[in-house]
Scaffold this active site. Structure first.
Site, PDB file in Angstrom:
ATOM      1  N   GLU A 179     -16.321 -11.752  -3.697  1.00 11.40           N
ATOM      2  CA  GLU A 179     -16.912 -12.275  -4.929  1.00 11.40           C
ATOM      3  C   GLU A 179     -16.189 -11.783  -6.183  1.00 11.40           C
ATOM      4  O   GLU A 179     -16.781 -11.074  -7.015  1.00 11.40           O
ATOM      5  CB  GLU A 179     -18.404 -11.915  -4.995  1.00 11.40           C
ATOM      6  N   GLU A 387     -21.858 -14.224   3.646  1.00 10.39           N
ATOM      7  CA  GLU A 387     -23.119 -13.614   3.205  1.00 10.39           C
ATOM      8  C   GLU A 387     -24.161 -14.696   3.031  1.00 10.39           C
ATOM      9  O   GLU A 387     -23.889 -15.747   2.436  1.00 10.39           O
ATOM     10  CB  GLU A 387     -22.984 -12.897   1.849  1.00 10.39           C
TER      11      GLU A 387
END
Ligand code: IFM
Length: 486
Positions: A179, A387
Site C-alpha cells: 500500500e 488483504e
C-alpha cells in the site's frame, strides 16, 4: 493453545463452491503491527516508533514496542497457523531490524529472526510470502528527507539486495511494497500516519520515489533470485464510485481514481503517469523535473502477480449544498487532505449498508468489481487478494470463546465475491485474510481488532475466534460452505 474446533465437521463441498486448483489460502500480518521487540538485537527506530511516541498521534498512546510479541512467539504462531491449516503466511520485514538506520551493513541477529521464521514456516508446510516494506521507514532515512527524497529509493534497492541475499534461497514470493498510497498520502499528505507530515507536494514526490524504489527493487530481486521466484507489489486500490450520475461526480471519481490508483498502476503496469493526474497536480509538482530519464522504464519492470487489498468502496461527489459529503474518507481524521490536487472532493458512506468497527461499509460487490476492473484494464495479469478482513468489537466470553459471526459473514461474502470474479475471468491466485491475529492498528493503536485470532495483550495468549475455525474449514474444503452464516 486452543485446538481447531471439531464441531465444524469438514464436508465435501459441491463443485460450484470450489476455488481453482492451487488457489492459495493465507493470512497476513506486518512487522510493526505484530513483532514488538522494538529495541532488541540491534533494531533501531522506524518512523512508526517515533510517531507512536508523539503525544496525540496514536489512540491511547499505544506503541508497537511489544505488539503481539511475534518476535518471541513466532514458533507458537506458526504452530497455530499449521493447526488452522493455513497454506501461506504473508509477513513483512522490519527494515531497521535488518539494516539499522537504513544504511550500511546488515545485522545478522536481525536477519536471523526472519531466517528462523521462514524455516519454521517451511517446516510446517506453510509458504512464506515476504513484503519488504509495510510502512516502517528507518527514522534516520526520514531525518535525511524520507520518501520525498530520491535517494531513499537507492537506499531501498540496497536493502532489497540484502534481503534477497539472506532469504532468496527459501522465499518464493517477494512483494516490494504494501500500500504505497498510504505511505505517500497518509504519511506526507494528511499526516495521520508516520512520519506525520502534511505537505501535498511532498506526498506526490514520495509517491514517485516509492514507485521508483519498487522498480529498482524488482531489478535487484530479478538479478539475484532464481527465475521461478515470483515478484509482486501490493496496492490498496480504491473501488471508486460516483455518488450520482452527474458529470461533476464522475469527475470527482476520476480524480480520486487518478491520485488513489492510477498514480501507481499507471507507471508500474503501463510505464506512464496518467495525463489527467499530471493536469490535476501540476500546480504542486513539476512532473517533468520529478520523473527523470529512465525512471518509467525502471518502474514498469514486470511483476509476476499484483497484490490487491480491499476492505470497502470509496463513494465520492463534488461537494454540493446538502450533498452530505464529508472530508472523512475512511482513512482517519485530519485537517489536511490525503488527495493532493483534489482536496475539494467529498466522501460518503453508502446508505443502508452494515459497517465494521472502523465505520467502513461492508460491500463484497466492491471486491468483485475491483477484481473485474483490474482484469479489464490489465488483461492477463495474475492477481492475489493480499488483504481482506474486518475489525469488530470482539471480546472473550466467560467460557473463553470469541464468537464473531459478523466477521464470518464478512469473509463469506468477500470470498464469494472472489469466487464470482474467478468464474467471470479474473485470474485470482489466492486470498490472504487480514489479519492472522489482532495487532497494532496504526493510529487506532490496539483499539481495533482485525484478527482471526484474538490476542489478549496482557498475557499474549492467542484465542482463535469462531472466524478462525470457520476459515480453517473453508481451507479444508477448498471452498465455501453452501450456506452463509445465520
Ligand atoms: O492494518 C492495516 C494494514 O496494515 C494495511 N492494510 C489495511 C489494514 C487495516 O486497516
Amino acid at each position: 493453545m486452543t485446538a481447531v474446533r471439531p464441531d465444524i465437521a469438514p464436508k465435501q463441498a459441491p463443485e460450484a463452491t470450489r476455488f481453482p486448483t492451487g488457489f492459495v489460502w493465507g493470512a497476513a500480518t506486518a512487522a510493526y503491527q505484530v513483532e514488538g521487540a522494538a529495541a532488541e538485537d540491534g533494531r533501531t527506530p522506524s518512523i512508526w516508533d517515533t510517531f507512536s511516541r508523539t503525544p496525540g498521534k496514536v489512540r491511547n498512546g499505544d506503541t508497537g514496542d511489544i505488539a503481539a510479541d511475534h518476535y518471541h512467539l513466532y514458533r507458537d504462531d506458526v504452530a497455530l497457523m499449521k493447526r488452522l491449516g493455513l497454506k501461506a503466511y504473508r509477513f513483512s520485514i522490519s527494515w531497521s531490524r535488518v539494516q539499522p538506520t537504513g544504511r550500511g551493513p546488515a545485522v545478522e541477529r536481525g536477519l536471523d529472526f526472519y531466517r528462523k521464521l521462514v524455516d519454521e514456516l517451511l517446516e510446517a508446510g506453510i509458504t512464506p510470502v515476504a513484503t519488504l516494506y509495510h510502512w516502517d521507514l528507518p527514522q534516520e532515512l526520514e531525518d535525511a528527507g524520507g520518501w520525498p527524497q530520491r535517494v531513499t529509493a537507492d537506499r531501498f534497492a540496497d536493502y532489497a539486495a540484502i534481503m534477497a541475499g539472506a532469504l532468496g534461497d527459501r522465499v518464493g514470493t517477494w512483494t516490494t511494497f504494501n500500500e504505497p498510497w498510504c505511505s505517500a498520502f497518509l504519511g506526507y499528505g494528511s499526516g495521520v500516519h508516520a512520519p506525520g507530515r502534511t505537505e501535498p507536494a511532498s506526498a506526490l514526490r514520495a509517491a514517485h520515489h516509492l514507485n521508483l524504489a519498487h522498480g529498482r527493487a524488482i531489478e535487484v530481486l530479478r538479478g539475484q533470485l532464481p527465475a521461478a521466484v515470483q515478484t509482486s507489489v501490493t496496492l490498496n486500490l480504491h473501488q471508486v464510485r460516483p455518488l450520482t450520475a452527474s458529470a461533476a461526480d464522475a469527475d470527482a471519481a476520476r480524480r480520486i481514481d487518478a491520485v488513489g490508483n492510477r498514480i501507481f498502476t499507471g507507471p508500474m503496469l503501463r510505464g506512464e503517469y496518467p495525463e489527467d493526474l499530471i493536469a490535476d497536480t501540476r500546480h504542486l509538482v513539476d512532473w517533468s523535473q520529478l520523473v527523470q530519464d529512465g525512471d518509467l522504464a525502471a518502474i514498469s519492470r514486470p511483476v509476476d502477480v499484483l497484490g490487491v487489498n480491499y476492505y470497502t468502496p470509496t463513494l465520492v461527489s463534488t461537494p454540493a449544498e446538502g450533498a452530505g459529503g464529508t472530508r472523512n474518507d475512511g482513512h482517519g481524521a485530519s485537517d489536511h487532505s490525503p488527495w493532493p490536487g483534489s482536496e475539494h472532493v467529498a466522501f460518503h458512506l453508502a446508505e443502508g449498508k452494515e459497517r465494521t468497527a472502523m465505520n467502513w461499509s461492508i460491500d463484497p460487490n466492491g471486491l468483485y468489481s475491483l477484481l473485474m476492473d483490474v482484469t479489464r484494464d490489465h488483461p492477463g495479469l495474475p492477481l492475489m487478494v493480499t488483504e481482506n478482513g474486518a475489525a469488530f468489537d470482539d471480546y472473550v466470553s466467560p467460557e473463553g470463546r470469541v464468537e464473531d459471526p459478523e466477521r464470518i459473514a464478512y469473509l463469506h461474502g468477500h470470498l464469494d465475491a472472489v469466487q464470482r470474479a474467478v468464474a467471470d475471468g479474473a485470474d485470482v491466485r489466492g486470498y490472504f485474510l487480514w489479519s492472522l491475529m489482532d495487532n497494532f492498528e496504526w493510529a487506532y493503536g490496539y483499539s481495533k481488532r482485525f484478527g482471526a485470532v484474538y490476542v489478549d495483550y496482557a498475557s499474549q495468549r492467542r484465542i482463535p475466534k469462531a472466524s478462525a475455525h470457520w476459515y480453517a474449514d473453508v481451507i479444508r474444503r477448498h471452498g465455501l460452505p453452501q450456506t452463509g452464516p445465520a
